[in-house]
Design a protein around this motif. Structure first.
Motif, PDB file in Angstrom:
ATOM      1  N   SER A  53       0.866  -1.179   0.000  1.00 47.99           N
ATOM      2  CA  SER A  53       0.000   0.000   0.000  1.00 47.99           C
ATOM      3  C   SER A  53       0.906   1.233   0.000  1.00 47.99           C
ATOM      4  O   SER A  53       2.134   1.124   0.027  1.00 47.99           O
ATOM      5  CB  SER A  53      -0.945  -0.014   1.201  1.00 47.99           C
ATOM      6  N   GLY A  54       0.324   2.400  -0.036  1.00 50.10           N
ATOM      7  CA  GLY A  54       1.102   3.641  -0.135  1.00 50.10           C
ATOM      8  C   GLY A  54       2.146   3.796   0.957  1.00 50.10           C
ATOM      9  O   GLY A  54       3.251   4.303   0.722  1.00 50.10           O
ATOM     10  N   THR A  55       1.817   3.332   2.144  1.00 54.53           N
ATOM     11  CA  THR A  55       2.740   3.464   3.272  1.00 54.53           C
ATOM     12  C   THR A  55       4.075   2.775   2.988  1.00 54.53           C
ATOM     13  O   THR A  55       5.126   3.228   3.465  1.00 54.53           O
ATOM     14  CB  THR A  55       2.084   2.883   4.545  1.00 54.53           C
ATOM     15  N   MET A  99       6.248   5.244   1.430  1.00 50.42           N
ATOM     16  CA  MET A  99       6.735   6.209   2.434  1.00 50.42           C
ATOM     17  C   MET A  99       7.904   5.593   3.200  1.00 50.42           C
ATOM     18  O   MET A  99       8.921   6.236   3.467  1.00 50.42           O
ATOM     19  CB  MET A  99       5.616   6.579   3.419  1.00 50.42           C
ATOM     20  N   PHE A 153      -1.469  11.873   8.417  1.00 52.18           N
ATOM     21  CA  PHE A 153      -0.459  11.339   7.506  1.00 52.18           C
ATOM     22  C   PHE A 153       0.893  12.034   7.658  1.00 52.18           C
ATOM     23  O   PHE A 153       1.930  11.424   7.410  1.00 52.18           O
ATOM     24  CB  PHE A 153      -0.989  11.319   6.072  1.00 52.18           C
ATOM     25  N   ARG A 202       2.397  10.117  10.231  1.00 54.75           N
ATOM     26  CA  ARG A 202       2.984   8.851   9.753  1.00 54.75           C
ATOM     27  C   ARG A 202       4.444   9.069   9.340  1.00 54.75           C
ATOM     28  O   ARG A 202       5.299   8.232   9.606  1.00 54.75           O
ATOM     29  CB  ARG A 202       2.165   8.284   8.595  1.00 54.75           C
ATOM     30  N   THR A 223       3.698  16.656   2.781  1.00 57.53           N
ATOM     31  CA  THR A 223       2.486  15.992   2.285  1.00 57.53           C
ATOM     32  C   THR A 223       1.787  16.935   1.312  1.00 57.53           C
ATOM     33  O   THR A 223       1.553  18.097   1.656  1.00 57.53           O
ATOM     34  CB  THR A 223       1.537  15.675   3.460  1.00 57.53           C
ATOM     35  N   SER A 269      -1.394  16.470  -0.075  1.00 54.65           N
ATOM     36  CA  SER A 269      -2.767  16.607   0.413  1.00 54.65           C
ATOM     37  C   SER A 269      -2.887  15.796   1.704  1.00 54.65           C
ATOM     38  O   SER A 269      -2.750  14.575   1.681  1.00 54.65           O
ATOM     39  CB  SER A 269      -3.752  16.066  -0.634  1.00 54.65           C
ATOM     40  N   THR A 289      -4.876  14.015   3.897  1.00 50.48           N
ATOM     41  CA  THR A 289      -6.187  13.416   3.681  1.00 50.48           C
ATOM     42  C   THR A 289      -7.065  13.432   4.936  1.00 50.48           C
ATOM     43  O   THR A 289      -8.288  13.411   4.836  1.00 50.48           O
ATOM     44  CB  THR A 289      -6.011  11.960   3.191  1.00 50.48           C
ATOM     45  N   ASP A 298       4.653  13.186   0.131  1.00 54.83           N
ATOM     46  CA  ASP A 298       3.613  12.168   0.171  1.00 54.83           C
ATOM     47  C   ASP A 298       2.471  12.665  -0.720  1.00 54.83           C
ATOM     48  O   ASP A 298       1.712  13.554  -0.325  1.00 54.83           O
ATOM     49  CB  ASP A 298       3.141  11.956   1.618  1.00 54.83           C
ATOM     50  N   ILE A 336       0.173  10.566  -1.918  1.00 52.31           N
ATOM     51  CA  ILE A 336      -0.651   9.348  -2.020  1.00 52.31           C
ATOM     52  C   ILE A 336      -2.091   9.691  -2.396  1.00 52.31           C
ATOM     53  O   ILE A 336      -2.644   9.106  -3.318  1.00 52.31           O
ATOM     54  CB  ILE A 336      -0.556   8.497  -0.730  1.00 52.31           C
ATOM     55  N   SER A 337      -2.684  10.667  -1.698  1.00 54.67           N
ATOM     56  CA  SER A 337      -4.036  11.061  -2.127  1.00 54.67           C
ATOM     57  C   SER A 337      -3.994  12.241  -3.092  1.00 54.67           C
ATOM     58  O   SER A 337      -4.905  12.441  -3.884  1.00 54.67           O
ATOM     59  CB  SER A 337      -4.905  11.425  -0.915  1.00 54.67           C
ATOM     60  N   GLN A 389      -4.909   3.243  -4.855  1.00 55.32           N
ATOM     61  CA  GLN A 389      -6.358   3.268  -4.574  1.00 55.32           C
ATOM     62  C   GLN A 389      -6.927   4.661  -4.328  1.00 55.32           C
ATOM     63  O   GLN A 389      -8.024   4.785  -3.823  1.00 55.32           O
ATOM     64  CB  GLN A 389      -6.653   2.363  -3.367  1.00 55.32           C
ATOM     65  N   LYS A 390      -6.185   5.699  -4.721  1.00 52.22           N
ATOM     66  CA  LYS A 390      -6.709   7.061  -4.511  1.00 52.22           C
ATOM     67  C   LYS A 390      -7.022   7.685  -5.874  1.00 52.22           C
ATOM     68  O   LYS A 390      -8.025   7.369  -6.460  1.00 52.22           O
ATOM     69  CB  LYS A 390      -5.702   7.877  -3.705  1.00 52.22           C
TER      70      LYS A 390
HETATM   71  C1  LIG Z   1      -4.059   6.973   2.113  1.00 53.30           C
HETATM   72  C2  LIG Z   1      -2.887   7.775   2.484  1.00 53.30           C
HETATM   73  C3  LIG Z   1      -1.732   7.199   3.027  1.00 53.30           C
HETATM   74  C4  LIG Z   1      -1.648   5.743   3.378  1.00 53.30           C
HETATM   75  O1  LIG Z   1      -1.743   4.946   2.285  1.00 53.30           O
HETATM   76  P1  LIG Z   1      -2.009   3.366   2.456  1.00 53.30           P
HETATM   77  O2  LIG Z   1      -2.223   2.991   1.024  1.00 53.30           O
HETATM   78  O3  LIG Z   1      -3.216   3.207   3.308  1.00 53.30           O
HETATM   79  O4  LIG Z   1      -0.798   2.781   3.043  1.00 53.30           O
HETATM   80  C5  LIG Z   1      -0.653   8.001   3.302  1.00 53.30           C
HETATM   81  N1  LIG Z   1      -0.689   9.323   3.069  1.00 53.30           N
HETATM   82  C6  LIG Z   1      -1.778   9.922   2.555  1.00 53.30           C
HETATM   83  C7  LIG Z   1      -1.757  11.383   2.330  1.00 53.30           C
HETATM   84  C8  LIG Z   1      -2.909   9.163   2.248  1.00 53.30           C
HETATM   85  O5  LIG Z   1      -3.997   9.759   1.755  1.00 53.30           O
END
Ligand SMILES: *Cc1c(COP(=O)(O)O)cnc(C)c1O
Length: 380
Positions: free
Chosen positions: A65-67, A70, A92, A95, A139, A141, A143, A168, A170-171, A193-194
């Motif tokens: 997954s996105g993490t 990271m 995030f 994170r 980051t 966005s 989320t 980051d 991811i979203s 998945q975003k």
């Molecule tokens: C969803 C998201 C993550 C985590 O991604 P996963 O796919 O759940 O590991 C990290 N950072 C941001 C900004 C996100 O939106």
């Protein structure tokens, strides 16, 4: 009295809806990954994703997954005891902090409350005070709050200080304009998945030459995410073969739409949602709301958890609640990925329905009318 059937509408900031063609692409025969046939599909997926990232840097596709991306970023640019400037305005950003801790970095925190944002000036101050920092973690966005950061401006001050910047996305990627190479972004991470209109399961990460140079002096403590292994062979382990078929098609669809239009579409959906929410007498939560999702304060006297659960379980409309300390205080409506004007209308009308049921006064069509007028005015 007729009862409606329940159709499912996924309007959360990940996972997001997947187009049927992309779903079907994943149903194709699984082939062996050490074949010229797969190599071609893999290269198409990588090259298309680079175009979405607006980069010529090395880009890797991870089965995580996105993490995971990271984690790969942090694991390969910092040695224990080295300093990272970590920016955080939500879950995030936190994170990044946890990852930096995990890999033994010394952390300089640029932090603001949830809903707030950090600025190039704040990052510049942290850089001035910490000339020994090796990188800045940001980051695009956030989320958990729907807040977008000025990554272009932040990157300028980071580059002026001669440091690395990791983003980051991811979203944020796809929904928000991000130009990896033009803005000099050393590491950009995203997930399937975003905005990418894919099922969960893949992460993407790009590394600039400078980031790769730095990684050579890092004794990476990760095995699976060790950049040196990916540089030697971009498919160091069994890849998620069928997801990569899907990725190859999804990025092709994005590029056919054109990234300028993809960004403009998200901007318009974001604007229509924000204006509709305000017209309904509700308040936005974020101080710098973006086009990935809209976070809304739960109005006085309404049970925030019920808004989300009734919409999902009874109406079939999945939005997101607040995370962590935001639980019950906000809800989040996504306008991200494979979504369009009518998805916004579904979110708004079902929100009106649930709010009326929970005792909040709003006339049917208040939000939808404002949103439709904006779509019409912009020619959508
Ligand atoms: C969803 C998201 C993550 C985590 O991604 P996963 O796919 O759940 O590991 C990290 N950072 C941001 C900004 C996100 O939106």
């Amino acid at each position: 009295m007729a009862k409606m059937i329940k159709k499912n509408y996924l309007l959360a900031p990940g996972p997001t809806p997947v187009p049927v063609d992309v779903l079907l692409e994943g149903a194709k025969d699984t082939i062996h990954h050490r074949t010229p046939q797969f190599k071609k599909i893999f290269e198409d997926a990588v090259n298309g994703t680079k175009e979405v990232f607006r980069t010529r840097n090395d880009l890797f596709i991870l089965a995580s997954s996105g993490t995971g991306a990271m984690e790969m970023a942090v694991a390969n640019i910092v040695n224990p005891g080295e300093k990272l400037i970590v920016c955080s305005v939500g879950k995030f950003g936190e994170r990044w902090v946890e990852l930096a801790k995990t890999f033994g970095a010394e952390i300089v925190l640029v932090e603001r409350d949830y809903g707030d944002f950090y600025t190039p000036e704040m990052v510049e101050r942290a850089l001035d005070e910490n000339p020994d920092a090796v990188a800045v973690l940001t980051t695009l966005s956030e989320t958990s709050t729907g807040t977008v950061m000025d990554i272009e401006g932040i990157s300028k001050v980071v580059k002026k200080a001669g440091k690395l910047i990791a983003v980051d996305g991811i979203s944020g990627l796809v929904a928000e304009r991000l130009l990896t190479d033009d803005w000099g972004l050393d590491i950009v991470v995203s997930g399937s998945q975003k905005g990418f209109m894919l099922p969960p399961g893949l992460a993407f990460i790009s590394f600039s030459k400078e980031a790769i140079e730095k990684s050579k002096n890092v004794s990476s403590t990760s095995f699976y995410f060790n950049l040196k292994k990916y540089l030697k062979d971009p498919i160091p382990w069994t890849p998620a073969v069928n997801l990569i078929y899907q990725q190859s098609l999804a990025v092709k669809m994005l590029l056919e739409e054109g990234m300028e239009n993809v960004w403009a579409r998200h901007e318009l959906m974001g604007k229509a949602t924000r204006e509709a929410i305000k017209a309904m007498g509700l308040e936005l939560f974020s101080k710098r709301p973006g086009n990935v999702l809209t976070s809304v304060k739960v109005p006085e006297g309404v049970d925030g958890g019920k808004i989300v659960s009734i919409m999902r379980d009874e109406y079939g409309v999945t939005i997101a609640g607040g995370q962590g300390s935001m639980k019950g205080n906000i809800f989040r409506i996504a306008h991200l990925g494979y979504m369009s004007d009518y998805d916004v209308i579904i979110a708004l009308t079902s929100l009106e329905k649930v709010l009326r049921r929970l005792g909040f006064k709003v006339e049917y069509g208040t939000g939808a009318r404002v949103a439709m007028e904006i779509f019409e005015k912009e020619g959508a």
